[in-house]
Design a protein around this motif. Structure first.
Motif, short mmCIF file in Angstrom:
data_model
loop_
_atom_site.label_atom_id
_atom_site.label_comp_id
_atom_site.label_asym_id
_atom_site.label_seq_id
_atom_site.Cartn_x
_atom_site.Cartn_y
_atom_site.Cartn_z
N SER A 1 0.85 -1.20 0.00
CA SER A 1 0.00 0.00 0.00
C SER A 1 0.88 1.24 0.00
O SER A 1 2.06 1.19 0.38
CB SER A 1 -0.92 0.02 1.23
N ASP B 1 -8.41 3.47 8.40
CA ASP B 1 -8.48 2.02 8.52
C ASP B 1 -9.11 1.68 9.86
O ASP B 1 -9.28 2.53 10.72
CB ASP B 1 -7.08 1.40 8.37
N TYR C 1 -12.24 3.81 13.95
CA TYR C 1 -11.42 4.18 12.81
C TYR C 1 -10.11 4.79 13.31
O TYR C 1 -10.12 5.64 14.21
CB TYR C 1 -12.14 5.21 11.93
N TRP D 1 -9.25 -10.88 1.58
CA TRP D 1 -9.80 -9.63 1.06
C TRP D 1 -11.32 -9.70 1.01
O TRP D 1 -11.92 -10.77 0.89
CB TRP D 1 -9.22 -9.31 -0.31
N TRP E 1 -17.61 0.58 4.01
CA TRP E 1 -16.56 0.96 4.96
C TRP E 1 -17.07 1.97 5.99
O TRP E 1 -16.69 1.93 7.16
CB TRP E 1 -15.38 1.57 4.17
N ASN F 1 -11.29 -4.46 0.55
CA ASN F 1 -10.45 -4.28 1.73
C ASN F 1 -9.50 -5.46 1.88
O ASN F 1 -9.78 -6.58 1.43
CB ASN F 1 -11.30 -4.10 2.99
N ARG G 1 -7.88 -0.22 3.88
CA ARG G 1 -8.27 0.29 2.56
C ARG G 1 -7.03 0.54 1.71
O ARG G 1 -5.92 0.63 2.20
CB ARG G 1 -9.05 1.59 2.69
N GLY G 2 -7.25 0.67 0.41
CA GLY G 2 -6.20 1.16 -0.49
C GLY G 2 -5.03 0.21 -0.70
O GLY G 2 -3.97 0.65 -1.17
N GLY H 1 -7.19 -1.06 -3.49
CA GLY H 1 -8.48 -1.17 -2.81
C GLY H 1 -9.64 -1.49 -3.73
O GLY H 1 -10.80 -1.50 -3.26
N GLN H 2 -9.38 -1.76 -5.02
CA GLN H 2 -10.46 -2.07 -5.95
C GLN H 2 -10.29 -3.49 -6.49
O GLN H 2 -9.22 -3.85 -6.99
CB GLN H 2 -10.43 -1.09 -7.13
#
Length: 348
Positions: free
Chosen positions: A162, A217, A225, A272, A280, A302, A326-327, A341-342
């Motif tokens: 990341s 996160d 968070y 994931w 989220w 995620n 994330r990410g 993250g996709q």
């Protein structure tokens, strides 16, 4: 504040989910709960099973005395059964088990014997029914999770990176790959609702590198968070260093230390999220009493890293963190399955 009352729409929802679990008319179904369980989910399960013509029966156990040095939350390692032979045999003899325990049976020591008897188990996460309704599983999610699991099983290594600094490498040799889409229809298996995860339990000594929780996160044990980055150094499965400033890092250090158990620092499972309906940001909408956090384990793209119990590595502990990030970019051998993250390709 959401109200906990019987709603017809929730009976309908539970009945649809149980139908996808192949519950048949006349089938004996165990509803497992404890005295501290969310009673509305137990009641909705009974009413939905009766609507389907099944024969439900309740196994409700007094919630055991608190034995841990700190509050225990969202572990998937229920200690409610306490090794009780009659309970284990009763659950194993049922065709279908609706798990309404507070923490869930996913990592419970009694689970292998229950599944070994031929039962199929659906762990209903300790959520308010509003969240369960919103995250009702469907056939499309099942197909995508199964596709992700096939890729997971075929890979030899997993790498996660990341922009925040995560660079984690996992040797998948000897790992046990699993997944969940919110229903279970085959004997000897467990799934959980809400669902939408591809994950593995690595063999001992398989996980090394850095895991960095960035702002936003999630630490699901605390239902919080992160406000500032936290960097974890992981060596041969174990968190050996926790770097970061502020309350989030301090809370994590304190909770780890409180267990006085080295295995609480070790890798449990990782994978994931696959569920496009999971969000989220959902945690901002609920009070902590209404929310168990399974949705945030499953939101699409995620990377989920968890510490604690890992049966494959021979470690049993109820010290546990679930950390959705994330990410991240997730690579299986040379194939990118999550990019920044996709979800990629046919997993999206």
């Amino acid at each position: 504040m959401l109200q906990e009352r019987i709603e017809g729409k929730w009976i309908d929802c539970f009945a649809r989910v149980f139908s996808r679990c192949k519950v048949q008319a006349g089938e004996e179904v165990a509803i497992l709960s404890e005295t501290q369980s969310r009673s509305i989910n137990r009641e909705l399960a009974e009413l939905a099973l009766l609507r389907l013509g099944a024969k439900p029966f309740h196994l409700m156990i007094p919630t055991p005395p608190q034995a841990a040095p700190v509050p225990v939350r969202s572990t998937g390692a229920s200690d409610a059964i306490q090794g009780g032979e009659a309970v284990i045999k009763g659950l194993a003899a049922a065709g279908f088990v609706v798990d309404c325990t507070v923490e869930g049976l996913l990592h419970a020591p009694e689970l292998p014997r229950i599944l070994g008897g031929g039962a199929r188990v659906l762990m209903v996460s300790n959520e308010h029914p509003e969240a369960l309704e919103r995250l009702e599983p469907d056939a499309a999610l099942e197909a995508k999770v199964k596709a992700g699991m096939r890729r997971f099983r075929a890979a030899g290594n997993l790498r996660v990176t990341s922009k925040a600094g995560t660079d984690l490498v996992v040797n998948l040799s000897g790992a046990v790959v699993g997944g969940g889409w919110g229903t279970v229809s085959r004997p000897g298996l467990i799934s959980h609702w809400p669902g939408g995860l591809c994950l593995c339990f690595p063999a001992a000594g398989a996980v090394n590198g850095a895991l960095v929780l960035d702002r936003g996160d999630v630490n699901l044990t605390f239902k919080r968070y992160a406000d500032q980055p936290i960097a974890l150094t992981i060596e041969d499965d174990y968190v050996t260093r926790i770097e970061g400033e502020g309350v989030d890092a301090d809370l994590m250090r304190a909770y780890f230390e409180a267990w006085q158990d080295r295995d609480a620092y070790a890798t449990s499972h990782l994978g994931w999220g696959m569920n496009p309906a999971a969000r989220w940001d959902a945690m901002t909408m609920y009070g902590k009493n209404d929310f168990n956090g399974t949705e945030l384990r499953a939101f699409a793209g995620n990377f989920l890293y968890s510490t604690g119990a890992n049966e494959v590595a021979g470690r049993h502990t109820i010290g546990h963190f679930d950390l959705p990030l994330r990410g991240c970019t997730v690579t299986l051998d040379d194939e990118v399955v999550v990019l920044d993250g996709q979800l990629q390709g046919d997993l999206a």
